[in-house]
Design a protein around this motif. Structure first.
Motif, PDB file in Angstrom:
ATOM      1  N   ASN A 187       0.838  -1.201   0.000  1.00 25.09           N
ATOM      2  CA  ASN A 187       0.000   0.000   0.000  1.00 25.09           C
ATOM      3  C   ASN A 187       0.877   1.257   0.000  1.00 25.09           C
ATOM      4  OD1 ASN A 187      -1.557   1.884   2.454  1.00 25.09           O
ATOM      5  ND2 ASN A 187      -2.643   1.521   0.548  1.00 25.09           N
ATOM      6  N   SER A 188       1.920   1.243   0.820  1.00 25.85           N
ATOM      7  CA  SER A 188       2.852   2.383   0.882  1.00 25.85           C
ATOM      8  C   SER A 188       3.543   2.598  -0.460  1.00 25.85           C
ATOM      9  CB  SER A 188       3.942   2.119   1.924  1.00 25.85           C
ATOM     10  OG  SER A 188       3.379   1.893   3.187  1.00 25.85           O
ATOM     11  N   GLN A 189       3.886   1.471  -1.104  1.00 25.06           N
ATOM     12  CA  GLN A 189       4.635   1.559  -2.357  1.00 25.06           C
ATOM     13  C   GLN A 189       3.773   2.147  -3.472  1.00 25.06           C
ATOM     14  OE1 GLN A 189       6.101  -2.213  -4.006  1.00 25.06           O
ATOM     15  NE2 GLN A 189       8.146  -1.515  -3.425  1.00 25.06           N
ATOM     16  N   LEU A 190       2.522   1.730  -3.530  1.00 24.99           N
ATOM     17  CA  LEU A 190       1.629   2.272  -4.565  1.00 24.99           C
ATOM     18  C   LEU A 190       1.501   3.791  -4.418  1.00 24.99           C
ATOM     19  CD1 LEU A 190      -1.116  -0.506  -4.477  1.00 24.99           C
ATOM     20  CD2 LEU A 190       0.366   0.029  -6.417  1.00 24.99           C
ATOM     21  N   ALA A 191       1.343   4.253  -3.189  1.00 26.70           N
ATOM     22  CA  ALA A 191       1.210   5.697  -2.944  1.00 26.70           C
ATOM     23  C   ALA A 191       2.515   6.427  -3.274  1.00 26.70           C
ATOM     24  CB  ALA A 191       0.811   5.936  -1.491  1.00 26.70           C
ATOM     25  N   SER A 192       3.645   5.818  -2.908  1.00 28.62           N
ATOM     26  CA  SER A 192       4.948   6.457  -3.165  1.00 28.62           C
ATOM     27  C   SER A 192       5.244   6.532  -4.656  1.00 28.62           C
ATOM     28  CB  SER A 192       6.071   5.670  -2.484  1.00 28.62           C
ATOM     29  OG  SER A 192       5.867   5.647  -1.107  1.00 28.62           O
ATOM     30  N   MET A 193       4.901   5.476  -5.384  1.00 27.57           N
ATOM     31  CA  MET A 193       5.139   5.482  -6.835  1.00 27.57           C
ATOM     32  C   MET A 193       4.300   6.560  -7.503  1.00 27.57           C
ATOM     33  SD  MET A 193       5.693   1.474  -7.916  1.00 27.57           S
ATOM     34  CE  MET A 193       4.130   0.897  -7.338  1.00 27.57           C
ATOM     35  N   GLU A 194       3.046   6.664  -7.087  1.00 26.77           N
ATOM     36  CA  GLU A 194       2.159   7.686  -7.661  1.00 26.77           C
ATOM     37  C   GLU A 194       2.725   9.083  -7.404  1.00 26.77           C
ATOM     38  OE1 GLU A 194      -2.564   8.424  -7.372  1.00 26.77           O
ATOM     39  OE2 GLU A 194      -1.457   8.783  -5.515  1.00 26.77           O
ATOM     40  N   ALA A 195       3.160   9.328  -6.160  1.00 27.08           N
ATOM     41  CA  ALA A 195       3.704  10.648  -5.810  1.00 27.08           C
ATOM     42  C   ALA A 195       4.949  10.948  -6.645  1.00 27.08           C
ATOM     43  CB  ALA A 195       4.030  10.696  -4.323  1.00 27.08           C
ATOM     44  N   PRO A 211       3.788   7.044   3.733  1.00 25.27           N
ATOM     45  CA  PRO A 211       4.008   5.632   3.407  1.00 25.27           C
ATOM     46  C   PRO A 211       4.892   4.908   4.433  1.00 25.27           C
ATOM     47  CG  PRO A 211       4.479   7.047   1.521  1.00 25.27           C
ATOM     48  CD  PRO A 211       4.292   7.950   2.690  1.00 25.27           C
ATOM     49  N   GLY A 212       5.781   5.660   5.085  1.00 24.52           N
ATOM     50  CA  GLY A 212       6.658   5.022   6.064  1.00 24.52           C
ATOM     51  C   GLY A 212       6.968   5.947   7.221  1.00 24.52           C
ATOM     52  N   ALA A 213       6.006   6.791   7.572  1.00 26.03           N
ATOM     53  CA  ALA A 213       6.238   7.769   8.642  1.00 26.03           C
ATOM     54  C   ALA A 213       4.909   8.327   9.113  1.00 26.03           C
ATOM     55  CB  ALA A 213       7.110   8.914   8.124  1.00 26.03           C
ATOM     56  N   CYS A 214       4.856   8.790  10.348  1.00 23.49           N
ATOM     57  CA  CYS A 214       3.655   9.455  10.845  1.00 23.49           C
ATOM     58  C   CYS A 214       3.698  10.942  10.481  1.00 23.49           C
ATOM     59  CB  CYS A 214       3.520   9.252  12.353  1.00 23.49           C
ATOM     60  SG  CYS A 214       2.878   7.610  12.738  1.00 23.49           S
ATOM     61  N   LEU A 215       2.612  11.634  10.747  1.00 26.21           N
ATOM     62  CA  LEU A 215       2.518  13.034  10.338  1.00 26.21           C
ATOM     63  C   LEU A 215       2.080  13.902  11.513  1.00 26.21           C
ATOM     64  CD1 LEU A 215       1.312  14.473   7.073  1.00 26.21           C
ATOM     65  CD2 LEU A 215       0.038  15.191   9.094  1.00 26.21           C
ATOM     66  N   MET A 216       2.692  15.069  11.612  1.00 24.20           N
ATOM     67  CA  MET A 216       2.309  16.041  12.638  1.00 24.20           C
ATOM     68  C   MET A 216       2.151  17.402  11.987  1.00 24.20           C
ATOM     69  SD  MET A 216       4.577  15.097  15.970  1.00 24.20           S
ATOM     70  CE  MET A 216       4.200  13.568  16.847  1.00 24.20           C
ATOM     71  N   LEU A 217       1.254  18.224  12.542  1.00 27.54           N
ATOM     72  CA  LEU A 217       1.142  19.582  12.036  1.00 27.54           C
ATOM     73  C   LEU A 217       1.030  20.562  13.192  1.00 27.54           C
ATOM     74  CD1 LEU A 217      -2.396  20.425  11.435  1.00 27.54           C
ATOM     75  CD2 LEU A 217      -1.875  18.125  10.682  1.00 27.54           C
TER      76      LEU A 217
END
Ligand code: PMP
Length: 315
Positions: free
Chosen positions: A166-174, A195-201
């Motif tokens: 799932n991560s790879q599909l998203a990374s390839m698209e990006a 794809p391989g990290a959390c997110l903070m804002l």
């Protein structure tokens, strides 16, 4: 290190030479479908002549939870694996920032969808991975058209290798669309993680991050940054559902994880984030995180396991 790889890796209870750690080609594919792994970092401190493994126990505890969830038998205790990793780092002479990669998988044997083989195996490999903290690295992101896997399909809270399709599909698209990284929404359409990290804002001085039921990995870096932000920087931290559009109006956004460390995002879907540079709260957190990881700041000593290289050098 010799010829681009370390001398040893750890395999099923003993250290073996790199060249000897081979499996038959027919093992390719299925053996990794049920595999789980860890990504752990050791940070080199030049002055101390020592490397420190970051939150080793927490990583091995997560490995144990991952193995439990995918029903892999646990043949080695956390204490055994701790000793094995420290020995491996010493014997591979890891006097640099290093990535430590334990992988637990099903070995050969009769296979069925439910059981495959009952044979639970594990290897631990090390490789150099220089830190990019304080280098000024920034990235541009897109919100992926792929949704993050959800707990009722393939649980994202543990580090199952299959999750990374799932991560790879998203990374390839990006990448094909000219972005550095993807941000995935969950099946509810709320922000999940990279794809391989959390997110903070950051919004109005508050640190905000998707909660642990937002289809994210139970990240050890995320937990560390929440603690540092709250306890050391006195910030208000909110763990909650995050809307996609909050990404577009946030003051600061960054990815966080073992490999990602802190990676500031300066543009999302062509919306500039804040001033389009690394924001002030991200900078403060990055400096503190860096100093704690390398043992330049004495705080949170319980997060650092010394490898024992300094002692070896003195002997
Ligand atoms: N989410 C995913 C999908 C990851 O692969 C990682 C990296 N392990 C993270 C988040 C961050 O987790 P941690 O801080 O434990 O490395």
């Amino acid at each position: 290190m010799s010829s681009g790889h370390p001398t040893y890796l750890w395999w099923n209870g003993r250290q073996v030479r790199w060249e000897e750690a081979t499996v038959h080609v027919t093992e390719l594919g299925w053996s990794t479908v049920g595999a789980v792994f860890e990504g752990i970092r050791a940070y080199w401190n030049e002055e101390a002549g020592e490397a420190y493994v970051f939150r080793l126990r927490e990583h091995l505890e997560r490995l144990s939870r991952s193995m439990k969830l995918v029903r892999l038998e646990q043949k080695h205790s956390i204490d055994e694996l701790t000793a094995a990793i420290l020995q491996l780092l010493r014997d591979n002479d890891c006097r640099e920032d290093t990535y430590i990669n334990p992988v637990a998988y099903r070995g050969a044997g009769p296979r069925s969808f439910s059981g495959f083989s009952s044979d639970s195996q594990m290897f631990i490999a090390t490789r150099p991975m220089p830190s990019h903290l304080l280098t000024g690295k920034t990235v541009k992101a897109r919100v992926s058209s792929w949704r993050r896997i959800s707990d009722d399909v393939m649980p994202p809270r543990v580090k199952n290798i299959s999750n990374y399709r799932n991560s790879q599909l998203a990374s390839m698209e990006a990448a094909l669309d000219g972005y550095d990284v993807a941000i995935l929404l969950n099946t509810q359409g709320k922000v999940a993680e990279g794809p391989g990290a959390c997110l903070m804002l950051v919004r109005d001085g508050k640190l905000i991050t998707p909660d642990l039921t937002s289809s994210i990995l139970e990240s050890i870096t995320r937990d560390a940054l929440i603690q540092l932000a709250r306890d050391e920087l006195g910030l208000v931290v909110e763990e909650r559902t995050v809307d996609r559009t909050e990404l577009y109006i946030a003051d600061e956004v960054f990815l966080c994880g073992t490999a990602a460390e802190i990676t500031p995002i300066v543009e999302i879907d062509h919306y500039q984030v804040g001033e389009g540079t690394i924001g002030p709260i991200t900078r403060r957190l990055e400096q503190l995180f860096h100093d704690v990881l390398r043992g330049k700041d004495p705080r949170r000593a319980e997060w650092r396991t010394p490898v024992g290289l300094a002692q070896l050098a003195r002997a």
